[in-house]
Write a protein that holds these residues in place. Structure first.
Motif, PDB file in Angstrom:
ATOM      1  N   ASN A  89       1.587  -2.057 -17.813  1.00 49.61           N
ATOM      2  CA  ASN A  89       0.651  -1.528 -16.844  1.00 49.61           C
ATOM      3  C   ASN A  89       1.431  -0.675 -15.856  1.00 49.61           C
ATOM      4  OD1 ASN A  89      -1.539  -1.070 -15.292  1.00 49.61           O
ATOM      5  ND2 ASN A  89      -1.669  -3.146 -14.430  1.00 49.61           N
ATOM      6  N   THR A  91       1.379   2.339 -12.832  1.00 49.43           N
ATOM      7  CA  THR A  91       0.547   3.019 -11.852  1.00 49.43           C
ATOM      8  C   THR A  91       1.386   4.082 -11.173  1.00 49.43           C
ATOM      9  OG1 THR A  91      -0.672   0.993 -11.447  1.00 49.43           O
ATOM     10  CG2 THR A  91      -0.839   2.707  -9.772  1.00 49.43           C
ATOM     11  N   ASN A 112       4.127  -2.607 -13.016  1.00 50.24           N
ATOM     12  CA  ASN A 112       3.401  -3.690 -12.358  1.00 50.24           C
ATOM     13  C   ASN A 112       3.458  -4.979 -13.156  1.00 50.24           C
ATOM     14  OD1 ASN A 112       2.556  -2.013 -10.306  1.00 50.24           O
ATOM     15  ND2 ASN A 112       0.828  -1.277 -11.503  1.00 50.24           N
ATOM     16  N   THR A 113       4.601  -5.607 -13.172  1.00 51.95           N
ATOM     17  CA  THR A 113       4.707  -6.856 -13.911  1.00 51.95           C
ATOM     18  C   THR A 113       5.207  -7.997 -13.035  1.00 51.95           C
ATOM     19  OG1 THR A 113       6.929  -6.268 -14.606  1.00 51.95           O
ATOM     20  CG2 THR A 113       5.117  -5.707 -16.108  1.00 51.95           C
ATOM     21  N   SER A 177       4.184  -3.410  -6.078  1.00 48.97           N
ATOM     22  CA  SER A 177       3.726  -3.424  -7.463  1.00 48.97           C
ATOM     23  C   SER A 177       2.638  -4.478  -7.663  1.00 48.97           C
ATOM     24  CB  SER A 177       4.914  -3.706  -8.376  1.00 48.97           C
ATOM     25  OG  SER A 177       4.510  -3.863  -9.691  1.00 48.97           O
ATOM     26  N   SER A 178       2.881  -5.673  -7.154  1.00 50.48           N
ATOM     27  CA  SER A 178       1.895  -6.747  -7.284  1.00 50.48           C
ATOM     28  C   SER A 178       0.599  -6.397  -6.580  1.00 50.48           C
ATOM     29  CB  SER A 178       2.451  -8.036  -6.688  1.00 50.48           C
ATOM     30  OG  SER A 178       3.637  -8.392  -7.302  1.00 50.48           O
ATOM     31  N   THR A 180      -0.562  -3.417  -5.752  1.00 50.66           N
ATOM     32  CA  THR A 180      -1.245  -2.296  -6.397  1.00 50.66           C
ATOM     33  C   THR A 180      -2.044  -2.772  -7.602  1.00 50.66           C
ATOM     34  OG1 THR A 180       0.507  -0.821  -5.680  1.00 50.66           O
ATOM     35  CG2 THR A 180      -0.916  -0.033  -7.440  1.00 50.66           C
ATOM     36  N   THR A 181      -1.429  -3.614  -8.405  1.00 49.87           N
ATOM     37  CA  THR A 181      -2.138  -4.156  -9.563  1.00 49.87           C
ATOM     38  C   THR A 181      -3.353  -4.953  -9.124  1.00 49.87           C
ATOM     39  OG1 THR A 181      -0.091  -4.283 -10.824  1.00 49.87           O
ATOM     40  CG2 THR A 181      -1.921  -5.613 -11.607  1.00 49.87           C
ATOM     41  N   THR A 185      -7.166  -3.440  -9.903  1.00 47.85           N
ATOM     42  CA  THR A 185      -7.778  -4.074 -11.074  1.00 47.85           C
ATOM     43  C   THR A 185      -9.234  -4.390 -10.772  1.00 47.85           C
ATOM     44  OG1 THR A 185      -5.669  -5.066 -11.663  1.00 47.85           O
ATOM     45  CG2 THR A 185      -7.637  -6.012 -12.674  1.00 47.85           C
TER      46      THR A 185
END
Length: 187
Positions: A89, A91, A112-113, A177-178, A180-181, A185
């Protein structure tokens, strides 16, 4: 036929020859026996394969003007092996990126992991003091609890966290990253 098609046929011959021998070799006598236009075509095909990375020189100074070995790229082309494409994923973030300065900060790719356990590993392996590590974990735990539950963020939660971790640049990417996901979502 095209140079590409002819070259790929030659690559197949090189492939089969290299499976049984160490290399593909053509002697000076063989090249002299060819018609000039055939010799030129052969040289163009070899140059095409070499420039494309399908073959490399083996021992051209041992009396063989054309001495080649097939590369892994050439083998993959003949055996129709495709390279796997990693999926994740991703972004693109446009605009100001927390301390990234410069004229070209308009397309930073963020993977985004990250989850809380990844963040714990980053913090545990960081050079920060034990007190700083514990403070960071305590501040970020409520945020990650809400993210994992899929619950909405409380008012002021992000500003409180940003004030605490603004001096810890390596964590900003992981937290961003976290977030944003989570925020992008669909719920």
């Amino acid at each position: 036929m095209s140079i590409h098609t002819d070259s790929m046929e030659l690559l197949e011959e090189i492939y089969h020859c290299c499976k049984t021998n160490q290399s593909f070799n053509l002697s000076q006598d063989y090249l002299f026996d060819l018609l000039p236009n055939k010799c030129h075509d052969l040289e163009m095909q070899v140059d095409y394969l070499r420039d494309s990375g399908y073959v490399s020189d083996f021992a051209p100074t041992c009396g063989f003007p054309i001495s080649l070995k097939i590369t892994s790229k050439g083998i993959m082309a003949i055996e129709n092996v495709s390279t796997p494409v990693a999926t994740s994923n991703v972004t693109n973030i446009y605009g100001s990126n927390f301390g990234i300065a410069g004229n070209n900060n308009s397309s930073n790719t963020v993977n985004n992991t990250f989850n809380y356990s990844n963040l714990q590993n980053i913090i545990d392996n960081s050079p920060y003091s034990d007190n700083e590590k514990q403070m960071l974990l305590n501040e970020l735990k409520p945020l990650y609890d809400r993210i994992e539950l899929g619950a909405p963020l409380e008012k002021g939660m992000l500003s409180s966290i940003s004030d605490k971790i603004k001096d810890y640049q390596p964590l900003l990417g992981a937290v961003l990253s976290s977030l944003t996901t989570f925020l992008t979502t669909p719920k």
